[in-house]
Design an enzyme around this catalytic site. Structure first.
Site, PDB file in Angstrom:
ATOM      1  N   GLY A  13       0.798  -1.231   0.000  1.00 58.01           N
ATOM      2  CA  GLY A  13       0.000   0.000   0.000  1.00 58.01           C
ATOM      3  C   GLY A  13       0.826   1.275   0.000  1.00 58.01           C
ATOM      4  O   GLY A  13       0.337   2.315   0.437  1.00 58.01           O
ATOM      5  N   HIS A 107       0.814   0.387 -13.364  1.00 58.52           N
ATOM      6  CA  HIS A 107       1.611  -0.775 -13.764  1.00 58.52           C
ATOM      7  C   HIS A 107       3.088  -0.359 -13.783  1.00 58.52           C
ATOM      8  O   HIS A 107       3.417   0.710 -14.314  1.00 58.52           O
ATOM      9  CB  HIS A 107       1.172  -1.249 -15.151  1.00 58.52           C
TER      10      HIS A 107
HETATM   11  C1  GAR Z   1       3.587  -1.299  -7.526  1.00 59.87           C
HETATM   12  O1  GAR Z   1       4.876  -1.296  -8.073  1.00 59.87           O
HETATM   13  C2  GAR Z   1       2.546  -1.447  -8.635  1.00 59.87           C
HETATM   14  O2  GAR Z   1       2.888  -0.810  -9.832  1.00 59.87           O
HETATM   15  C3  GAR Z   1       2.556  -2.950  -8.816  1.00 59.87           C
HETATM   16  O3  GAR Z   1       2.614  -3.449  -7.499  1.00 59.87           O
HETATM   17  C4  GAR Z   1       3.336  -2.529  -6.670  1.00 59.87           C
HETATM   18  C5  GAR Z   1       2.503  -2.248  -5.445  1.00 59.87           C
HETATM   19  O4  GAR Z   1       3.209  -1.537  -4.487  1.00 59.87           O
HETATM   20  N1  GAR Z   1       1.379  -3.356  -9.526  1.00 59.87           N
HETATM   21  C6  GAR Z   1       1.378  -4.327 -10.447  1.00 59.87           C
HETATM   22  O5  GAR Z   1       2.344  -5.010 -10.732  1.00 59.87           O
HETATM   23  C7  GAR Z   1       0.014  -4.561 -11.129  1.00 59.87           C
HETATM   24  N2  GAR Z   1       0.176  -5.200 -12.386  1.00 59.87           N
HETATM   25  P1  GAR Z   1       2.450  -0.888  -3.225  1.00 59.87           P
HETATM   26  O6  GAR Z   1       1.536  -1.951  -2.627  1.00 59.87           O
HETATM   27  O7  GAR Z   1       3.555  -0.545  -2.270  1.00 59.87           O
HETATM   28  O8  GAR Z   1       1.690   0.314  -3.684  1.00 59.87           O
END
Ligand code: GAR
Length: 196
Positions: A13, A107
């Site tokens: 998050g 993404h």
């Molecule tokens: C982020 O890097 C986001 O771009 C990626 O997951 C991470 C979440 O980080 N999303 C994907 O790969 C979706 N295809 P967070 O939970 O610390 O925000």
């Protein structure tokens, strides 16, 4: 448009937190009104609770109609825009049909490259590094029924150094994600990006 934002997150998050922090610092018409996670012990849920935001655990393990439960929450909080922020499940089609062109995703690559089924989190960065790319970055796009396929709203690129590996690249990209998501929401709130 004044944005009443519903956020879906699965794990850390940090994007959710960055959006909340930017909203506090800037004069913008954006309010995070509900956070949903498929993972009841996610840090995303703890972060939202700490900020006094309504949180919901909605998972296919505990309900057989995830879409219906999500729509109920969004209606209850008068959500008019949904942001996936590290949400690792496919969004139910009923949510996309109820909120057409109103669901955003972030993404960690320059779509349309390095997207699609199975391309998430570290797998994206490992593929980019293996292909010896000179650049990667982050993309904000609209969600449709295909993985990582909807209209691209905003992108930012980062250079990949010879010394980078998937871990260092992921860290660099996460940093730009934290600003890019808010900047895009702000452009939407100021009607500088229009969703049809
Ligand atoms: C982020 O890097 C986001 O771009 C990626 O997951 C991470 C979440 O980080 N999303 C994907 O790969 C979706 N295809 P967070 O939970 O610390 O925000």
């Amino acid at each position: 448009m004044k944005i009443r934002l519903g956020i879906l997150a699965s794990h850390g998050g940090s994007n959710l937190q960055a959006i909340i922090d930017h909203i506090k610092k800037e004069d913008v018409q954006i309010e995070v009104v509900a956070v949903i996670s498929n993972n009841s012990s996610s840090f995303a849920i703890s972060r939202a609770k700490k900020e006094g935001i309504a949180t919901y655990h909605i998972s296919s393990k505990t309900t057989n109609d995830v879409g219906k439960q999500m729509i109920k929450v969004f209606k209850q909080h008068k959500v008019n825009l949904i942001a996936l922020a590290g949400y690792m499940k496919k969004i139910p089609i009923s949510v996309l049909e109820t909120y057409p062109n109103r669901v955003l995703n972030i993404h960690p690559a320059l779509l349309p490259n390095y997207g699609g089924k199975g391309m998430y989190g570290m797998k994206v960065h490992e593929a980019v590094i293996s292909a010896n790319e000179l650049y990667s970055g982050a993309t904000i796009h609209l969600v449709n029924s295909q993985y990582d396929d909807g209209r691209i709203l905003n992108q930012q690129r980062v250079a990949i150094l010879k010394s980078d590996n998937a871990t260092t690249l992921a860290a660099k990209i996460l940093l730009i994600e934290h600003k890019l998501y808010f900047d895009t929401l702000k452009l939407l709130a100021e009607d500088k990006i229009v969703l049809q």
